[in-house]
Write a protein that holds these residues in place. Structure first.
Motif, PDB file in Angstrom:
ATOM      1  N   MET A   1       0.851  -1.192   0.000  1.00  0.00           N
ATOM      2  CA  MET A   1       0.000   0.000   0.000  1.00  0.00           C
ATOM      3  C   MET A   1       0.888   1.244   0.000  1.00  0.00           C
ATOM      4  O   MET A   1       1.710   1.432   0.877  1.00  0.00           O
ATOM      5  CB  MET A   1      -0.878   0.017   1.260  1.00  0.00           C
ATOM      6  N   ALA A   2       0.715   2.067  -0.989  1.00  0.00           N
ATOM      7  CA  ALA A   2       1.499   3.296  -1.083  1.00  0.00           C
ATOM      8  C   ALA A   2       0.550   4.479  -1.165  1.00  0.00           C
ATOM      9  O   ALA A   2      -0.595   4.347  -1.602  1.00  0.00           O
ATOM     10  CB  ALA A   2       2.393   3.260  -2.305  1.00  0.00           C
ATOM     11  N   THR A   3       1.038   5.605  -0.705  1.00  0.00           N
ATOM     12  CA  THR A   3       0.286   6.841  -0.872  1.00  0.00           C
ATOM     13  C   THR A   3       0.982   7.683  -1.931  1.00  0.00           C
ATOM     14  O   THR A   3       2.149   8.030  -1.785  1.00  0.00           O
ATOM     15  CB  THR A   3       0.207   7.623   0.446  1.00  0.00           C
ATOM     16  N   ILE A   4       0.288   7.961  -2.997  1.00  0.00           N
ATOM     17  CA  ILE A   4       0.864   8.679  -4.122  1.00  0.00           C
ATOM     18  C   ILE A   4       0.268  10.077  -4.194  1.00  0.00           C
ATOM     19  O   ILE A   4      -0.953  10.247  -4.187  1.00  0.00           O
ATOM     20  CB  ILE A   4       0.595   7.909  -5.435  1.00  0.00           C
ATOM     21  N   THR A   5       1.135  11.046  -4.245  1.00  0.00           N
ATOM     22  CA  THR A   5       0.669  12.411  -4.393  1.00  0.00           C
ATOM     23  C   THR A   5       0.426  12.693  -5.864  1.00  0.00           C
ATOM     24  O   THR A   5       1.291  12.468  -6.715  1.00  0.00           O
ATOM     25  CB  THR A   5       1.726  13.395  -3.849  1.00  0.00           C
ATOM     26  N   MET A   6      -0.742  13.161  -6.172  1.00  0.00           N
ATOM     27  CA  MET A   6      -1.070  13.506  -7.547  1.00  0.00           C
ATOM     28  C   MET A   6      -0.338  14.798  -7.907  1.00  0.00           C
ATOM     29  O   MET A   6       0.369  15.376  -7.090  1.00  0.00           O
ATOM     30  CB  MET A   6      -2.584  13.661  -7.696  1.00  0.00           C
ATOM     31  N   ARG A   7      -0.501  15.240  -9.134  1.00  0.00           N
ATOM     32  CA  ARG A   7       0.145  16.507  -9.456  1.00  0.00           C
ATOM     33  C   ARG A   7      -0.885  17.459 -10.039  1.00  0.00           C
ATOM     34  O   ARG A   7      -1.931  17.042 -10.546  1.00  0.00           O
ATOM     35  CB  ARG A   7       1.317  16.303 -10.411  1.00  0.00           C
ATOM     36  N   GLN A   8      -0.542  18.730  -9.980  1.00  0.00           N
ATOM     37  CA  GLN A   8      -1.463  19.746 -10.467  1.00  0.00           C
ATOM     38  C   GLN A   8      -1.460  19.756 -11.982  1.00  0.00           C
ATOM     39  O   GLN A   8      -0.421  19.547 -12.613  1.00  0.00           O
ATOM     40  CB  GLN A   8      -1.022  21.110  -9.943  1.00  0.00           C
ATOM     41  N   VAL A   9      -2.621  19.996 -12.574  1.00  0.00           N
ATOM     42  CA  VAL A   9      -2.707  20.099 -14.022  1.00  0.00           C
ATOM     43  C   VAL A   9      -1.956  21.341 -14.476  1.00  0.00           C
ATOM     44  O   VAL A   9      -2.130  22.420 -13.935  1.00  0.00           O
ATOM     45  CB  VAL A   9      -4.179  20.182 -14.465  1.00  0.00           C
ATOM     46  N   ARG A  10      -1.096  21.165 -15.463  1.00  0.00           N
ATOM     47  CA  ARG A  10      -0.349  22.315 -15.964  1.00  0.00           C
ATOM     48  C   ARG A  10      -1.276  23.237 -16.749  1.00  0.00           C
ATOM     49  O   ARG A  10      -2.273  22.804 -17.335  1.00  0.00           O
ATOM     50  CB  ARG A  10       0.789  21.854 -16.878  1.00  0.00           C
ATOM     51  N   GLU A  11      -0.900  24.508 -16.776  1.00  0.00           N
ATOM     52  CA  GLU A  11      -1.697  25.477 -17.499  1.00  0.00           C
ATOM     53  C   GLU A  11      -1.758  25.109 -18.976  1.00  0.00           C
ATOM     54  O   GLU A  11      -0.735  24.821 -19.595  1.00  0.00           O
ATOM     55  CB  GLU A  11      -1.093  26.870 -17.330  1.00  0.00           C
ATOM     56  N   GLY A  12      -2.936  25.101 -19.531  1.00  0.00           N
ATOM     57  CA  GLY A  12      -3.104  24.776 -20.937  1.00  0.00           C
ATOM     58  C   GLY A  12      -3.136  23.287 -21.222  1.00  0.00           C
ATOM     59  O   GLY A  12      -3.285  22.867 -22.363  1.00  0.00           O
ATOM     60  N   GLU A  13      -3.008  22.514 -20.173  1.00  0.00           N
ATOM     61  CA  GLU A  13      -3.007  21.067 -20.350  1.00  0.00           C
ATOM     62  C   GLU A  13      -4.435  20.543 -20.281  1.00  0.00           C
ATOM     63  O   GLU A  13      -5.011  20.399 -19.208  1.00  0.00           O
ATOM     64  CB  GLU A  13      -2.152  20.409 -19.262  1.00  0.00           C
ATOM     65  N   VAL A  14      -5.006  20.330 -21.442  1.00  0.00           N
ATOM     66  CA  VAL A  14      -6.378  19.844 -21.489  1.00  0.00           C
ATOM     67  C   VAL A  14      -6.412  18.557 -22.302  1.00  0.00           C
ATOM     68  O   VAL A  14      -6.332  18.587 -23.518  1.00  0.00           O
ATOM     69  CB  VAL A  14      -7.323  20.881 -22.127  1.00  0.00           C
ATOM     70  N   PRO A  15      -6.494  17.456 -21.641  1.00  0.00           N
ATOM     71  CA  PRO A  15      -6.584  16.188 -22.377  1.00  0.00           C
ATOM     72  C   PRO A  15      -7.822  16.177 -23.258  1.00  0.00           C
ATOM     73  O   PRO A  15      -8.862  16.709 -22.859  1.00  0.00           O
ATOM     74  CB  PRO A  15      -6.700  15.136 -21.268  1.00  0.00           C
ATOM     75  N   PRO A  16      -7.712  15.623 -24.441  1.00  0.00           N
ATOM     76  CA  PRO A  16      -8.827  15.629 -25.386  1.00  0.00           C
ATOM     77  C   PRO A  16      -9.998  14.776 -24.923  1.00  0.00           C
ATOM     78  O   PRO A  16     -11.128  14.974 -25.357  1.00  0.00           O
ATOM     79  CB  PRO A  16      -8.208  15.048 -26.663  1.00  0.00           C
ATOM     80  N   ASP A  17      -9.732  13.845 -24.074  1.00  0.00           N
ATOM     81  CA  ASP A  17     -10.841  13.024 -23.575  1.00  0.00           C
ATOM     82  C   ASP A  17     -10.768  12.937 -22.062  1.00  0.00           C
ATOM     83  O   ASP A  17      -9.831  13.407 -21.428  1.00  0.00           O
ATOM     84  CB  ASP A  17     -10.811  11.632 -24.201  1.00  0.00           C
ATOM     85  N   GLY A  18     -11.765  12.370 -21.499  1.00  0.00           N
ATOM     86  CA  GLY A  18     -11.810  12.271 -20.057  1.00  0.00           C
ATOM     87  C   GLY A  18     -12.416  13.513 -19.452  1.00  0.00           C
ATOM     88  O   GLY A  18     -12.568  14.539 -20.117  1.00  0.00           O
ATOM     89  N   GLY A  19     -12.772  13.436 -18.214  1.00  0.00           N
ATOM     90  CA  GLY A  19     -13.378  14.571 -17.545  1.00  0.00           C
ATOM     91  C   GLY A  19     -12.752  14.777 -16.188  1.00  0.00           C
ATOM     92  O   GLY A  19     -11.845  14.065 -15.792  1.00  0.00           O
ATOM     93  N   THR A  20     -13.238  15.791 -15.522  1.00  0.00           N
ATOM     94  CA  THR A  20     -12.736  16.078 -14.187  1.00  0.00           C
ATOM     95  C   THR A  20     -13.793  15.690 -13.171  1.00  0.00           C
ATOM     96  O   THR A  20     -14.902  16.215 -13.190  1.00  0.00           O
ATOM     97  CB  THR A  20     -12.393  17.568 -14.047  1.00  0.00           C
ATOM     98  N   GLY A  35      -7.104  -1.750  -5.660  1.00  0.00           N
ATOM     99  CA  GLY A  35      -5.671  -1.816  -5.939  1.00  0.00           C
ATOM    100  C   GLY A  35      -4.844  -1.432  -4.728  1.00  0.00           C
ATOM    101  O   GLY A  35      -5.360  -1.330  -3.618  1.00  0.00           O
ATOM    102  N   PRO A  36      -3.568  -1.192  -4.953  1.00  0.00           N
ATOM    103  CA  PRO A  36      -2.639  -1.027  -3.837  1.00  0.00           C
ATOM    104  C   PRO A  36      -2.403   0.409  -3.355  1.00  0.00           C
ATOM    105  O   PRO A  36      -1.806   0.594  -2.304  1.00  0.00           O
ATOM    106  CB  PRO A  36      -1.329  -1.590  -4.411  1.00  0.00           C
ATOM    107  N   ASP A  37      -2.870   1.401  -4.087  1.00  0.00           N
ATOM    108  CA  ASP A  37      -2.393   2.751  -3.790  1.00  0.00           C
ATOM    109  C   ASP A  37      -3.509   3.747  -3.487  1.00  0.00           C
ATOM    110  O   ASP A  37      -4.575   3.716  -4.083  1.00  0.00           O
ATOM    111  CB  ASP A  37      -1.592   3.297  -4.981  1.00  0.00           C
ATOM    112  N   ASP A  38      -3.194   4.641  -2.548  1.00  0.00           N
ATOM    113  CA  ASP A  38      -4.063   5.783  -2.292  1.00  0.00           C
ATOM    114  C   ASP A  38      -3.490   7.001  -3.005  1.00  0.00           C
ATOM    115  O   ASP A  38      -2.284   7.150  -3.127  1.00  0.00           O
ATOM    116  CB  ASP A  38      -4.125   6.086  -0.796  1.00  0.00           C
ATOM    117  N   TYR A  39      -4.371   7.878  -3.445  1.00  0.00           N
ATOM    118  CA  TYR A  39      -3.934   9.095  -4.131  1.00  0.00           C
ATOM    119  C   TYR A  39      -4.418  10.301  -3.364  1.00  0.00           C
ATOM    120  O   TYR A  39      -5.598  10.391  -3.006  1.00  0.00           O
ATOM    121  CB  TYR A  39      -4.489   9.107  -5.567  1.00  0.00           C
TER     122      TYR A  39
END
Ligand SMILES: [Zn+2]
Length: 86
Positions: A1-20, A35-39
């Motif tokens: 079990m690991a704790t993973i720090t997410m990262r901030q979305v960079r300015e202008g970084e808009v993936p073409p698919d997926g949502g928030t 699974g094994p990890d917390d975010y």
């Protein structure tokens, strides 16, 4: 079990698919997997997703923190780069 720090979305970084995904309740993770990890949020350390598999947490998965409103993205450094290798 690991704790993973997410990262901030960079300015202008808009993936073409997926949502928030928006965390409505700061005390409740948006996603719960098997699974094994917390975010956690990069800004405030709030838990956004628990027990996730790395394959479930792709660039398409973005979570707006319910506590500090930071939009987090779950790219693990090196993961995408590795996939781009021939
Ligand atoms: Zn936060």
């Amino acid at each position: 079990m690991a704790t993973i720090t997410m990262r901030q979305v960079r300015e202008g970084e808009v993936p073409p698919d997926g949502g928030t995904a928006r965390q409505e309740d700061p005390d409740r993770p948006v996603f719960q997997g098997n699974g094994p990890d917390d975010y956690v949020c990069v800004e405030c350390g709030n838990v956004l997703a628990t027990a996730m598999h790395p394959v479930q947490m792709t660039k398409k998965v973005r979570i707006r923190c319910g506590r500090c409103s930071t939009v987090n993205v779950s790219v693990i450094d090196g993961y995408e780069g590795a996939n781009k290798q021939p």
